[in-house]
Structure formats: structure tokens, C-alpha cells
Design a protein around this motif. Structure first.
Motif, PDB file in Angstrom:
ATOM      1  N   GLN A 445      48.927  25.000  33.952  1.00 37.89           N
ATOM      2  CA  GLN A 445      48.699  26.082  34.895  1.00 37.89           C
ATOM      3  C   GLN A 445      49.437  27.338  34.454  1.00 37.89           C
ATOM      4  N   ALA A 446      48.985  28.477  35.057  1.00 33.73           N
ATOM      5  CA  ALA A 446      49.637  29.749  34.738  1.00 33.73           C
ATOM      6  C   ALA A 446      51.008  29.838  35.382  1.00 33.73           C
ATOM      7  N   LEU A 488      55.084  33.359  36.868  1.00 33.86           N
ATOM      8  CA  LEU A 488      54.087  33.398  35.803  1.00 33.86           C
ATOM      9  C   LEU A 488      54.716  32.982  34.473  1.00 33.86           C
ATOM     10  N   ARG A 566      48.732  41.153  33.742  1.00 35.56           N
ATOM     11  CA  ARG A 566      48.806  39.803  34.321  1.00 35.56           C
ATOM     12  C   ARG A 566      49.291  39.844  35.768  1.00 35.56           C
ATOM     13  N   TYR A 570      47.007  38.589  38.955  1.00 30.74           N
ATOM     14  CA  TYR A 570      47.443  37.444  39.737  1.00 30.74           C
ATOM     15  C   TYR A 570      47.933  37.822  41.137  1.00 30.74           C
ATOM     16  N   THR A 603      47.985  32.608  45.467  1.00 27.21           N
ATOM     17  CA  THR A 603      48.482  33.988  45.454  1.00 27.21           C
ATOM     18  C   THR A 603      47.499  34.923  44.791  1.00 27.21           C
ATOM     19  N   HIS A 604      46.321  34.404  44.378  1.00 34.43           N
ATOM     20  CA  HIS A 604      45.339  35.277  43.739  1.00 34.43           C
ATOM     21  C   HIS A 604      44.759  36.243  44.751  1.00 34.43           C
TER      22      HIS A 604
END
Length: 605
Positions: A445-446, A488, A566, A570, A603-604
Motif C-alpha cells: 500500500q501507499a 505516505l 503526491r 492523496y 483519506t482520498h
């Protein structure tokens, strides 16, 4: 109430498009038509009402003119009697003259009075009241108040104060030969023409019928009431109802009538139907001629307009219903056809096409549907081909995994060789490099724990410290709570690398680097600060405005740009990235992100 409205809303929204169009078009057509028709009817009724009132007002003006002419005739009559030589001679005689002479004088005065009344058809009575006690009159009897009059009371007081000029007075009936009797009196004080000595009084009484006949020919509406008022609001005459003659008018509109000259207005009654009040004032006497009539009597004349308006509204509503139905059917028919084709596509049959005849929105929708079906066919073919290519790529990826394993084995061999020869700094560098390599290519995952991300930063700093020796001093301060949160992957590593490469590497002498992490409310604040050479003001302005690319090919700013992209992808607008720098004093980069306690937390944006 709210549940009922919600249920009604759901039922309306759940109906077919054709029903919705009918429900939308019909009110839009009928409501304006009804509003316009109602407005037109009320406006026309108002115009009719004003025109009728204007006609009545003009009629009242004519009646007032006739009354003024009548009043002037009465005044001229009293003047003739005042100046009559026979009247002057008789009233100048002493009271104790012989009865035979008094009888002759009575016949003489009677002939004079009858001569004045002979050419006028008036319902009036005249009275000559001499100071010598003589009493002459044209009626059947002499009222007691005139036989034994009081010079300081009522009409006689007015005549005495006028000094020979004509005066007018309104009063209750004194002569009860009919229901209403005398309603208006005119009088003069008689004087000798040569000596100006008082001779007596001349009184002319006018009956109510004499005045009522003057305005019976006026333009009266059914149900209306005509009133003749004096200056104080007392009713001199009225028709058709006469039961208030001689009394003061007690109505809400009386003050407005007495204050005005002429006009008309609507008066809303308290518990009674509204009435229109039309009035005109005599310029000679000041009397008010008032016509009071119900508003319903005026609006009755506009009933034909009302009926025509209702007929137009009914016809318009019927035509609107037919047109709305035809419109809804014409619009929804191609949509129902398109709906049927979509259901066919849902079953997997893509060999369908919508027949487009027109270039309207429905036609465009049909062409888009046809293009979509064709595109779906192409995508299915492309996906099939890509699936074959993906299988081939997976086989190649399995073969490519031998290269990283070979690199890890090589680094592991170097590490053991360094340890055998007791070269600890080389061993630590190789181990840190291996950890960085393994971390950078690891799938997952990111979001990763802050603890793991900071471990890779420590590995990176270990290699950098081996490179720069004692020139680089690092201080890392992280709250325990921060290390348990998620962030992240590789969010701070480009910032740390920029601080070393662009800030501390070009500084003379040793440099220091601080990395801190704290929880502030519902956010996590990371700060990377160095005491390096800093950033020039012009360059700092370009970076903060989004121009990350530098004129120096070795310092492109790609790391900071990637970090910002990023963060935007995100966190949307829920992050903070600030850059503060002073030349020769150092640079501070601050990143604030929302608290993330689990890797699956959404959280996107």
C-alpha cells in the motif's frame, strides 16, 4: 408533516418521465393563464368601477349646479321681498292701527307674496315677522316658534348678525304636516331702506321634497343612497331612505367627505359589505351631495367580463392539457426506445443501434449511445488482447526477479567480507544500502507506518554520514504517538535529500539537520530543518509559486514537486506544505497531514 412531504416527493420522483412532464408543463401553462385572467378581470372590474363612479360624480356636479341655481333663486326672491315698497310700508306701520287697516294690509302683503310664488313651482313657505307684531305667511298655519320668536336663538340670531344679508340654517322639522317637514331655511333681517331701522324678519322654509326632487334624476345605482349634507355633516335631505333626515351622519367616511371637495373612494365597512362613496361640494352653499352605493352593485356590471375570463381560462387549460400530452409523448417515445435498447445491451447483446432522425438532445443521446456500444466492443477486444499481453508480462517479471536476488546476494557477500576484515563502516553502509533497495522496490500500500518510513530515512542518513564523515550532524525527534501512525511512503526522504544536497553539502564546515514529528490536534506536523546555505529569495519565490524546475540541470527540484503532487493526489486540500529559507541561515520545510491511524483509512479525495 415532514414525513408526508418526503413521501409525496418520493412518489413524484418515482413516476415516469411522461407523468413528470405533464405535471411540470400543465402548472406552467395553467397557473400563468389563471393569474393573468384573474388580474385582467380585477383590473377591468376596477376600470369599470372607476368609470361608473366618474359618471356618478359628473351627475352629482350637475345636481349641485341645479341646487345652486335653486339657492340663488331663493336668495333673489328674498331680496325682491326685502326691497318691495308694499312690504316696507306695511311693516313700518304701528302695531295699534285699526283692525280694518290690518286686514287690508294682510290682503296687500298676501298678494305680493303670491305674485312672487306664482311663476315658480316651489314647495316652500314664506313668513314675514314684523317688529310691529304683524305676521304674514303663505302656508296654512304659522309655527309657534315663528309667532313668538326669540331674536337670540337659531336662525333669528344668524339673521341679526348678518345685518340684512341672506343666511341659511338646517334644523329638525317644526311643521309636522308630513313625515319630515322643513329641512332647510333661509332668512334675512328686514330694514327700512331710508333709515336702516329694523322692520322684522323674512323666513323661507323649504320642504325636504323640494330638495329631493332636484337630485331624483341623478345617475343612481340600485341599492344606493343619496344624501345632502350641510357643512357640519347634518343630513338635509336623502333618498330613497329618509329616516335619518335632520340627524347628523354617523358613518366612518363622514370626516373624509367633509374634509374633501369632490371625488370618490372605497370604504370598507366593519362587519358590512364595502361601499363606494362619491361626493361633490357646492361652491355656493358648501353643502355636500353624497352618493353611497355598495361595491357589489358596481361589480355586477363586470359579470360579463368575469364570465368571459373564466371561459378563456377553461379553454386555455384544455388546450394546454392536449399540447402537454402530445409534447410528453413526443419526447418520451424515443427515450423509451433507447431504454429498451439499453436493456438489450445489459443482456450482453451489443448488436443494437438507435435510429437517430433528428439533431436535438435525444438524437445526440442516441448517437452517443451508438458510439458507446461501438466503443464497448473495441474495449472488449482490447482487454482480451491486453490480458494475453499481461500473462506474457507476468512470465517475464518472474524471470526478472533473478536480478534483485542476485544483487541482494552480492551485497550480502560484500557485507560478510567487510565484517571478516573488520571494516564496520563499509558493513553498515552495505546493510543500509540493501535495506533501502529492498524498501524501494517492495510492493504494498501507499500508506506505511511512520516508524518504517523513518527507519529508511535513518538508513539513508547512515550512508550520507559515511559519505560526509563528521561534516553531517543529524537530530531526529519523533513523539511515540507519531511513530504509531501512518504516512505516505517516502514522503520525507526527498525533503531530507534536498536538505543535504542543496543546503549542507555546499556549506563550509559542519552542518546540522533536524527532523521532528509532533501531533497537533487532528493533524501530524513533520519538520525538516537545516542550517545550510539557504535559498535565494528570487528562487524561493519561484519554488513557492509552483515553478520547481531550476536553471541548474543538477538541481531540478523534481523531488519536492513529486512530494507536492503526491500530497495533492492523496489528501486534496487537507495538507500543508511550506518552505521558509534565509540565505546563509538555513531552510525549514514543514508538512502537515491528517492523522491516519490505520492503513485502510479513507483519506482520498
Amino acid at each position: 408533516m415532514a414525513d408526508w412531504i418526503r413521501a409525496l416527493k418520493n412518489n413524484l420522483l418515482g413516476t415516469s418521465l411522461q407523468t413528470k412532464l405533464l405535471l411540470a408543463v400543465l402548472p406552467l401553462a395553467i397557473i400563468p393563464l389563471a393569474v393573468l385572467g384573474t388580474f385582467s378581470y380585477h383590473k377591468s372590474a376596477q376600470v369599470v368601477q372607476q368609470q361608473v363612479c366618474q359618471t356618478i360624480l359628473e351627475s352629482l356636479s350637475q345636481v349641485n349646479y341645479s341646487l345652486d341655481y335653486f339657492v340663488k333663486d331663493i336668495e333673489q326672491l328674498t331680496m325682491y321681498i326685502y326691497s318691495s315698497r308694499d312690504i316696507q310700508d306695511v311693516l313700518s306701520k304701528p302695531a295699534d292701527r285699526p283692525l280694518a287697516e290690518k286686514h287690508r294690509d294682510k290682503q296687500r302683503v298676501g298678494e305680493v307674496l303670491e305674485s312672487f310664488l306664482g311663476f315658480k313651482n316651489w314647495d316652500i313657505s314664506m313668513y314675514l315677522l314684523g317688529e310691529n307684531g304683524d305676521r304674514y305667511f303663505t302656508g296654512d298655519l304659522l309655527p309657534g316658534a315663528y309667532d313668538d320668536y326669540n331674536a337670540s336663538w337659531g336662525l333669528f340670531r344668524k339673521m341679526r348678525l348678518a345685518g340684512g344679508n341672506v343666511v341659511w340654517d338646517t334644523h329638525y322639522s317644526m311643521k309636522k304636516t308630513d313625515d319630515f317637514g322643513i329641512v332647510l331655511s333661509s332668512g334675512r333681517l328686514l330694514k327700512r331702506i331710508d333709515t336702516n331701522a329694523p322692520l322684522g324678519y323674512l323666513v323661507v322654509d323649504m320642504m325636504e321634497n323640494a330638495l329631493a326632487d332636484k337630485y331624483k334624476k341623478a345617475h343612481l345605482q340600485p341599492g344606493g343612497q343619496m344624501l345632502l349634507l350641510d357643512r357640519n355633516g347634518y343630513i338635509i335631505s336623502s333618498t330613497p331612505s329618509k329616516h335619518k333626515v335632520g340627524t347628523k351622519l354617523e358613518e366612518p367616511f363622514v370626516d373624509r367627505v367633509l374634509a374633501g371637495g369632490k371625488g370618490f373612494f372605497e370604504q370598507a365597512g366593519e362587519g358590512a359589505p364595502p361601499v363606494m362613496v362619491v361626493y361633490d361640494t357646492s361652491e355656493v352653499t358648501g353643502f355636500k351631495l353624497v352618493n353611497v352605493l355598495p361595491v357589489a352593485a358596481l361589480t355586477r356590471e363586470s359579470s360579463s367580463i368575469r364570465n368571459l375570463t373564466l371561459l378563456i381560462i377553461a379553454v386555455g387549460a384544455a388546450v394546454s392539457c392536449v399540447l402537454a400530452y402530445l409534447l410528453s409523448v413526443n419526447i418520451t417515445h424515443p427515450l423509451r426506445k433507447l431504454k429498451s435498447l439499453m436493456r438489450t445491451v445489459e443482456t450482453g447483446n451489443l448488436d443494437v443501434a438507435f435510429p437517430t432522425k433528428y439533431k436535438d438532445e435525444v438524437g445526440q443521446l442516441g448517437r452517443s449511445f451508438n458510439a458507446m456500444v461501438q466503443r464497448i466492443k473495441q474495449l472488449i477486444d482490447e482487454v482480451y488482447k491486453k490480458q494475453l499481453m499481461l500473462q506474457e508480462a507476468e512470465i517475464r517479471a518472474i524471470q526478472a526477479q533473478f536480478n534483485p536476488h542476485f544483487l541482494y546476494n552480492a551485497l550480502d557477500s560484500i557485507n560478510w567480507m567487510a565484517r571478516i576484515h573488520k571494516l564496520d563502516h563499509i558493513s553498515r553502509t552495505v546493510v543500509s544500502l540493501g535495506e533501502l533497495l529492498r524498501f524501494s522496490i517492495r510492493k504494498g500500500q501507499a500508506l506505511i507506518p511512520v516508524r518504517e518510513d523513518m527507519q529508511q530515512i535513518r538508513n539513508f542518513l547512515t550512508i550520507q554520514q559515511m559519505r560526509y564523515g563528521g561534516k553531517l550532524e543529524v537530530h531526529i525527534e519523533l513523539d511515540d504517538e507519531v511513530e504509531r501512525l501512518y504516512t505516505l511512503k517516502l514522503m520525507l526522504q526527498p525533503i531530507v535529500e534536498n536538505a543535504i544536497t542543496h543546503g549542507l553539502e555546499m556549506k563550509r564546515g559542519p552542518g546540522r539537520l533536524w527532523i521532528t514529528g509532533k501531533v497537533q490536534g487532528e493533524r501530524v506536523r513533520f519538520e525538516v530543518r537545516d542550517d545550510g546555505v539557504g535559498i535565494p529569495q528570487e528562487k524561493l519565490e519561484r519554488i513557492t509559486s509552483g515553478q520547481f524546475v531550476s536553471v541548474d540541470e543538477r538541481k531540478t527540484g523534481i523531488g519536492l514537486e513529486n512530494v507536492k503532487k503526491r500530497l495533492q493526489l492523496y489528501f486534496g486540500d487537507r495538507y500543508v506544505l511550506t518552505l521558509v529559507s534565509q540565505p546563509q541561515q538555513g531552510t525549514t520545510t514543514t508538512i502537515e497531514i491528517p492523522i491516519i491511524r490505520t492503513p485502510g483509512e479513507d483519506t482520498h479525495v
